[in-house]
Design an enzyme around this catalytic site. Structure first.
Site, short mmCIF file in Angstrom:
data_model
loop_
_atom_site.label_atom_id
_atom_site.label_comp_id
_atom_site.label_asym_id
_atom_site.label_seq_id
_atom_site.Cartn_x
_atom_site.Cartn_y
_atom_site.Cartn_z
N GLY A 188 52.26 -3.15 18.51
CA GLY A 188 51.08 -2.80 19.26
C GLY A 188 49.95 -3.79 19.10
N ASP A 240 57.96 -3.58 23.17
CA ASP A 240 57.28 -3.00 24.32
C ASP A 240 55.86 -3.55 24.45
OD1 ASP A 240 56.55 -1.55 21.96
OD2 ASP A 240 55.82 0.10 23.18
N GLU A 250 60.50 -4.07 16.59
CA GLU A 250 60.87 -2.73 17.09
C GLU A 250 62.33 -2.37 16.92
OE1 GLU A 250 56.98 -3.77 18.90
OE2 GLU A 250 58.85 -4.83 18.59
N GLY A 289 51.76 0.21 16.45
CA GLY A 289 51.42 1.59 16.73
C GLY A 289 51.79 2.47 15.53
#
Length: 340
Positions: A113, A144, A136, A65
């Site tokens: 992502g 996530d 992350e 992301g």
């Protein structure tokens, strides 16, 4: 302006192509919204039998992301930062529950992502150029986009190792760990896509026919040490075990973990305990969204993004290890995540 998501129809296939090469095809909110819009249209289109997900030019499938934009949004209004994750998780859930098979071509950098849009696919193709990671904790958050569900299903304690260290896996590693269903040479991908689009009912046979012998997977030789030293769900115990090993790799691994946000590491370990308890993917996404809302408000996220991605000094000043209980509290119903 070039479209960052290209979505041609080729034969019976709907093709989602990430097209943001200068950012290694990192996802921003516009890309998430466009992918969602296209998939919703294809879901009820009888002419679309299969979805192929790949990238345009460049060395990345999807690097994750666009966290720099998200971190900058926090400086103005936290709700703007939350909006990205809310809609990204809706896309992840849509893909996980999509009624038509998907094929993700993880040719190149597949991180964060990018993992979130690859792992829901029934077929996940790795190549000699695949670099897979969930990095992350290096920016103060946790794996996530469904990472709790995908990682916690891996054998042994590989999930804990990947979450804490941000270790990078090769395509061979992905195939050995079953993160990838097939291993193809990168120069066979165009043929694979064309044949699948022409005959989507033979997708598995086509990928089998084009698969090649998988090289040795480096991670496999480390599994006994990973299982032993990452056996605990306590960060301090894991580090103590690595420190006690007379092994250069163990020392490097401990140093890599100590460079990460200690709170993000502790939250990640607890998430890997909680994720298998979530009965459905929608429950996983609801839990992860609540976690993310708390994590992006914690100082380590902005500090990690600054040090690693904006100033690129590589010297984040992490907060002391925080208690994880508050991060796992459910959000109020009005703030909670919900699927489409």
């Amino acid at each position: 302006m070039t479209d960052t998501i290209v979505s041609p129809r080729v034969g019976a296939a709907g093709c989602l192509r990430l097209n943001r090469p200068k950012a290694l095809h990192s996802l921003d909110l516009a890309m998430v919204r466009r992918m969602t819009q296209v998939l919703l249209a294809w879901r009820d289109d009888p002419e679309v039998r299969i979805v192929l997900i790949d990238h345009a030019e460049g060395r990345g499938f999807c690097a994750g992301g666009d966290v720099v934009t998200i971190a900058r949004a926090l400086e103005g209004h936290e709700q703007a930062a939350r909006a990205f994750f809310f809609e990204e998780y809706r896309l992840n859930h849509l893909m996980y529950t999509f009624p038509k098979p998907g094929v993700a071509f993880m040719d190149g950098v597949t991180m964060g992502g990018g993992v979130g849009i690859a792992c829901p696919c029934r077929y996940r193709v790795a190549t000699e150029r695949t670099v897979f990671a969930m990095p992350e904790t290096a920016i103060g958050i946790f794996p996530d986009v469904g990472g709790g569900r995908y990682l916690s299903r891996l054998r042994g304690r590989v999930a804990q190792y990947l979450a804490l260290t941000s270790a990078r896996l090769s395509g061979a590693d992905c195939k050995a760990l079953r993160l990838a269903t097939h291993y193809l040479p990168s120069d066979a991908l165009d043929e694979a896509k064309a044949r699948i689009a022409a005959d989507p009912f033979r997708v598995e046979a086509i990928l089998d026919e084009l698969s090649v012998a998988v090289p040795e997977a480096p991670v496999m030789a480390r599994l006994p040490l990973i299982d032993r030293c990452f056996a605990s769900d306590d960060l301090g115990t894991i580090l103590a075990c690595l420190d006690a090993e007379d092994d250069g790799w163990a020392a490097e691994t401990a140093a890599a973990i100590r460079a990460k946000s200690p709170t993000a590491c502790a939250v990640s370990l607890r998430m890997l305990v909680e994720s298998p308890k979530q009965p459905h993917f929608v429950d996983e996404m609801r839990m992860e969204y609540a976690l993310m809302v708390r994590m992006i408000a914690f100082p380590d996220f902005a500090e990690g993004v600054r040090a690693l991605l904006i100033d690129k000094t590589g010297d984040p000043a992490w907060q002391p290890l925080a208690d994880t209980d508050s991060f796992f509290e459910p959000l109020a119903p009005i703030d909670a995540w919900s699927p489409l």
